[in-house]
Write a protein that holds these residues in place. Structure first.
Motif, PDB file in Angstrom:
ATOM      1  N   ILE A  37     -21.989  -1.038  61.055  1.00  0.00           N
ATOM      2  CA  ILE A  37     -21.985  -1.961  59.917  1.00  0.00           C
ATOM      3  C   ILE A  37     -23.383  -1.932  59.314  1.00  0.00           C
ATOM      4  N   VAL A  38     -23.531  -1.206  58.224  1.00  0.00           N
ATOM      5  CA  VAL A  38     -24.850  -0.969  57.624  1.00  0.00           C
ATOM      6  C   VAL A  38     -24.927  -1.670  56.270  1.00  0.00           C
ATOM      7  N   PRO A  39     -25.934  -2.515  56.056  1.00  0.00           N
ATOM      8  CA  PRO A  39     -26.080  -3.159  54.741  1.00  0.00           C
ATOM      9  C   PRO A  39     -26.494  -2.132  53.695  1.00  0.00           C
ATOM     10  N   ILE A  40     -25.956  -2.268  52.483  1.00  0.00           N
ATOM     11  CA  ILE A  40     -26.366  -1.375  51.403  1.00  0.00           C
ATOM     12  C   ILE A  40     -27.197  -2.161  50.397  1.00  0.00           C
ATOM     13  N   ILE A  41     -28.115  -1.480  49.733  1.00  0.00           N
ATOM     14  CA  ILE A  41     -28.938  -2.120  48.705  1.00  0.00           C
ATOM     15  C   ILE A  41     -28.050  -2.458  47.509  1.00  0.00           C
ATOM     16  N   ASN A  42     -28.125  -3.716  47.099  1.00  0.00           N
ATOM     17  CA  ASN A  42     -27.262  -4.191  46.010  1.00  0.00           C
ATOM     18  C   ASN A  42     -28.034  -5.199  45.174  1.00  0.00           C
ATOM     19  N   ARG A  43     -28.356  -4.835  43.963  1.00  0.00           N
ATOM     20  CA  ARG A  43     -29.163  -5.708  43.102  1.00  0.00           C
ATOM     21  C   ARG A  43     -28.445  -7.007  42.748  1.00  0.00           C
ATOM     22  N   LYS A  44     -27.124  -7.043  42.902  1.00  0.00           N
ATOM     23  CA  LYS A  44     -26.372  -8.259  42.583  1.00  0.00           C
ATOM     24  C   LYS A  44     -26.265  -9.206  43.775  1.00  0.00           C
ATOM     25  N   SER A  45     -26.701  -8.755  44.927  1.00  0.00           N
ATOM     26  CA  SER A  45     -26.658  -9.612  46.107  1.00  0.00           C
ATOM     27  C   SER A  45     -27.794 -10.632  46.063  1.00  0.00           C
ATOM     28  N   LEU A  46     -27.577 -11.790  46.681  1.00  0.00           N
ATOM     29  CA  LEU A  46     -28.617 -12.817  46.734  1.00  0.00           C
ATOM     30  C   LEU A  46     -29.884 -12.295  47.404  1.00  0.00           C
ATOM     31  N   THR A  47     -29.725 -11.455  48.422  1.00  0.00           N
ATOM     32  CA  THR A  47     -30.872 -10.973  49.189  1.00  0.00           C
ATOM     33  C   THR A  47     -31.297  -9.555  48.827  1.00  0.00           C
ATOM     34  N   GLY A  48     -30.512  -8.888  47.964  1.00  0.00           N
ATOM     35  CA  GLY A  48     -30.798  -7.493  47.654  1.00  0.00           C
ATOM     36  C   GLY A  48     -30.049  -6.533  48.562  1.00  0.00           C
ATOM     37  N   TYR A  49     -29.404  -7.073  49.612  1.00  0.00           N
ATOM     38  CA  TYR A  49     -28.597  -6.272  50.533  1.00  0.00           C
ATOM     39  C   TYR A  49     -27.200  -6.872  50.635  1.00  0.00           C
ATOM     40  N   SER A  50     -26.204  -6.022  50.846  1.00  0.00           N
ATOM     41  CA  SER A  50     -24.829  -6.502  50.999  1.00  0.00           C
ATOM     42  C   SER A  50     -24.145  -5.831  52.183  1.00  0.00           C
ATOM     43  N   TYR A  51     -23.373  -6.621  52.905  1.00  0.00           N
ATOM     44  CA  TYR A  51     -22.392  -6.095  53.860  1.00  0.00           C
ATOM     45  C   TYR A  51     -21.075  -6.101  53.077  1.00  0.00           C
TER      46      TYR A  51
ATOM     47  N   ASN B 270     -15.632 -16.510  46.703  1.00  0.00           N
ATOM     48  CA  ASN B 270     -16.817 -17.209  46.224  1.00  0.00           C
ATOM     49  C   ASN B 270     -18.081 -16.457  46.639  1.00  0.00           C
ATOM     50  N   LYS B 271     -19.011 -16.275  45.700  1.00  0.00           N
ATOM     51  CA  LYS B 271     -20.226 -15.489  45.956  1.00  0.00           C
ATOM     52  C   LYS B 271     -21.070 -16.096  47.069  1.00  0.00           C
ATOM     53  N   ASN B 272     -21.225 -17.416  47.060  1.00  0.00           N
ATOM     54  CA  ASN B 272     -22.026 -18.071  48.100  1.00  0.00           C
ATOM     55  C   ASN B 272     -21.353 -17.968  49.463  1.00  0.00           C
ATOM     56  N   ASP B 273     -20.021 -18.107  49.484  1.00  0.00           N
ATOM     57  CA  ASP B 273     -19.289 -17.940  50.744  1.00  0.00           C
ATOM     58  C   ASP B 273     -19.438 -16.511  51.257  1.00  0.00           C
ATOM     59  N   ALA B 274     -19.375 -15.557  50.330  1.00  0.00           N
ATOM     60  CA  ALA B 274     -19.503 -14.150  50.715  1.00  0.00           C
ATOM     61  C   ALA B 274     -20.825 -13.913  51.423  1.00  0.00           C
ATOM     62  N   TYR B 275     -21.884 -14.538  50.915  1.00  0.00           N
ATOM     63  CA  TYR B 275     -23.201 -14.370  51.540  1.00  0.00           C
ATOM     64  C   TYR B 275     -23.287 -15.105  52.873  1.00  0.00           C
ATOM     65  N   THR B 276     -23.011 -16.404  52.859  1.00  0.00           N
ATOM     66  CA  THR B 276     -23.247 -17.223  54.057  1.00  0.00           C
ATOM     67  C   THR B 276     -22.255 -16.906  55.183  1.00  0.00           C
ATOM     68  N   LYS B 277     -20.977 -16.771  54.841  1.00  0.00           N
ATOM     69  CA  LYS B 277     -19.971 -16.572  55.887  1.00  0.00           C
ATOM     70  C   LYS B 277     -20.031 -15.177  56.494  1.00  0.00           C
ATOM     71  N   SER B 278     -20.351 -14.169  55.676  1.00  0.00           N
ATOM     72  CA  SER B 278     -20.456 -12.813  56.232  1.00  0.00           C
ATOM     73  C   SER B 278     -21.584 -12.741  57.250  1.00  0.00           C
ATOM     74  N   ARG B 279     -22.729 -13.353  56.920  1.00  0.00           N
ATOM     75  CA  ARG B 279     -23.869 -13.363  57.865  1.00  0.00           C
ATOM     76  C   ARG B 279     -23.547 -14.178  59.107  1.00  0.00           C
ATOM     77  N   MET B 280     -22.818 -15.277  58.909  1.00  0.00           N
ATOM     78  CA  MET B 280     -22.442 -16.116  60.035  1.00  0.00           C
ATOM     79  C   MET B 280     -21.509 -15.368  60.983  1.00  0.00           C
ATOM     80  N   LEU B 281     -20.532 -14.659  60.425  1.00  0.00           N
ATOM     81  CA  LEU B 281     -19.598 -13.899  61.257  1.00  0.00           C
ATOM     82  C   LEU B 281     -20.325 -12.827  62.072  1.00  0.00           C
ATOM     83  N   LEU B 282     -21.249 -12.119  61.429  1.00  0.00           N
ATOM     84  CA  LEU B 282     -21.993 -11.066  62.123  1.00  0.00           C
ATOM     85  C   LEU B 282     -22.895 -11.658  63.201  1.00  0.00           C
ATOM     86  N   ARG B 283     -23.552 -12.767  62.876  1.00  0.00           N
ATOM     87  CA  ARG B 283     -24.436 -13.411  63.850  1.00  0.00           C
ATOM     88  C   ARG B 283     -23.645 -13.917  65.060  1.00  0.00           C
ATOM     89  N   GLU B 284     -22.499 -14.541  64.800  1.00  0.00           N
ATOM     90  CA  GLU B 284     -21.688 -15.061  65.899  1.00  0.00           C
ATOM     91  C   GLU B 284     -21.159 -13.926  66.778  1.00  0.00           C
TER      92      GLU B 284
END
Length: 320
Positions: free
Chosen positions: A141-155, A164-178
């Motif tokens: 699972i490799v993040p790609i550079i994405n200028r439209k992402s909040l952090t500049g990287y996207s999974y 939802n864009k905010n859910d996409a950011y927060t929940k994806s990171r939460m799932l990976l972290r968990e």
């Protein structure tokens, strides 16, 4: 209207065009492989998202390829679309992909009823989809550079679960972290992002500000140090017609490093109520998205990781 189904290398292949235009998922039992046959990157992206969000394992794990001949048409979206699919093939030639396709389809056939007992809105279900996909693709699972992402990287594939864009950011990171904390994923450092303290955006503007009034409309002048008489002043004071001359001793300055050097800069605040002159300018950070002003030490620091399945992750896929 149904899309064309052809047979290549002993595999049934559906060329997806009308399904993409109408955003309708075809019957997964009709073909072994899906190939994108549409030249609109926005519609292709919408369709790939629909596949990824499907609760049917026969659809969200279906081998799906893009045609290399359309890569230039997709332009800036080509890498994003690639990350949401199984990549590009040229002239419908995927003979070298046959073992890959058969492995995926065999897994789907053996496990197509696994999803039945899950709560389709649960984190466990999303994690299960993540593990299954990357197990069948033998990918990390490799993040790609994405200028439209909040952090500049996207999974990208995992973020596609959520509308939802905010859910996409927060929940994806939460799932990976968990999953990492639970031991089914291992992680490797990729990069560090600095984010707005208020909205967590990485779209930030760093600029020098006045230490007195925090205004960022500054005028910058170089300082000149005359070696012979030790006079230090701003560069404009040394200009005499078409040459440089010391305003203190009137000596001509010819050679940088021999007659003089430039030890630094001096800033002038252009705020008429301030007009402060200073040499050391602090850095202010402006969030372009939410307009919050902050200092660099107030930014949220986030580590960016790539992930891979662990032995426990493989075990969870095979035993569920």
């Amino acid at each position: 209207m149904l899309d064309n189904i052809i047979e290549i290398h002993g595999k049934k292949v559906v060329l997806l065009e009308h399904a993409i235009t109408n955003n309708l998922l075809p019957d997964p039992s009709l073909a072994d492989v899906w190939v994108i046959n549409h030249n609109d990157p926005k519609l292709v992206k919408r369709f790939l998202y629909k596949i990824i969000r499907s609760e049917d394992i026969r659809i969200n794990l279906k081998p799906i390829f893009l045609q290399k001949e359309l890569k230039k048409v997709y332009s800036l979206s080509s890498d994003l679309l690639k990350s949401l699919s199984d990549g590009y093939i040229k002239w419908l030639n995927f003979i070298d992909k046959i073992p890959y396709i058969e492995t995926i389809n065999n897994f789907i056939e053996k496990n197509q009823y696994k999803y039945d007992d899950f709560d389709k809105t649960s984190d466990e279900f999303y994690t299960f989809k993540i593990l299954n996909y990357y197990y069948t693709r033998k990918k990390n699972i490799v993040p790609i550079i994405n200028r439209k992402s909040l952090t500049g990287y996207s999974y990208t594939r995992i973020e596609a679960f959520f509308e939802n864009k905010n859910d996409a950011y927060t929940k994806s990171r939460m799932l990976l972290r968990e999953a990492f904390l639970g031991g089914s994923l291992a992680r490797n450092y990729v990069d560090t992002s600095h984010l707005c303290k208020n909205c967590h955006s990485g779209f930030l503007n760093f600029r020098e500000i006045c230490p007195k009034c925090t205004n960022h409309n500054l005028k910058v002048r170089n300082l000149i140090h005359h070696f012979r008489c030790a006079y230090v002043g701003i560069d404009k004071d040394f200009v005499l017609k078409d040459k440089l001359a010391c305003p203190k001793c009137s000596s001509e300055l010819k050679n940088l490093g021999v007659d003089y050097d430039k030890p630094g800069k001096i800033f002038l605040c252009k705020n008429k109520k301030c007009n402060h002159e200073f040499q050391d300018s602090p850095i202010g950070v402006h969030c372009v998205d939410c307009k919050t002003e902050q200092s660099p030490d107030e930014l949220i620091v986030k580590k960016i990781y790539a992930y891979e399945l662990t032995n426990l992750g493989y075990q969870l896929v095979l035993e569920q």
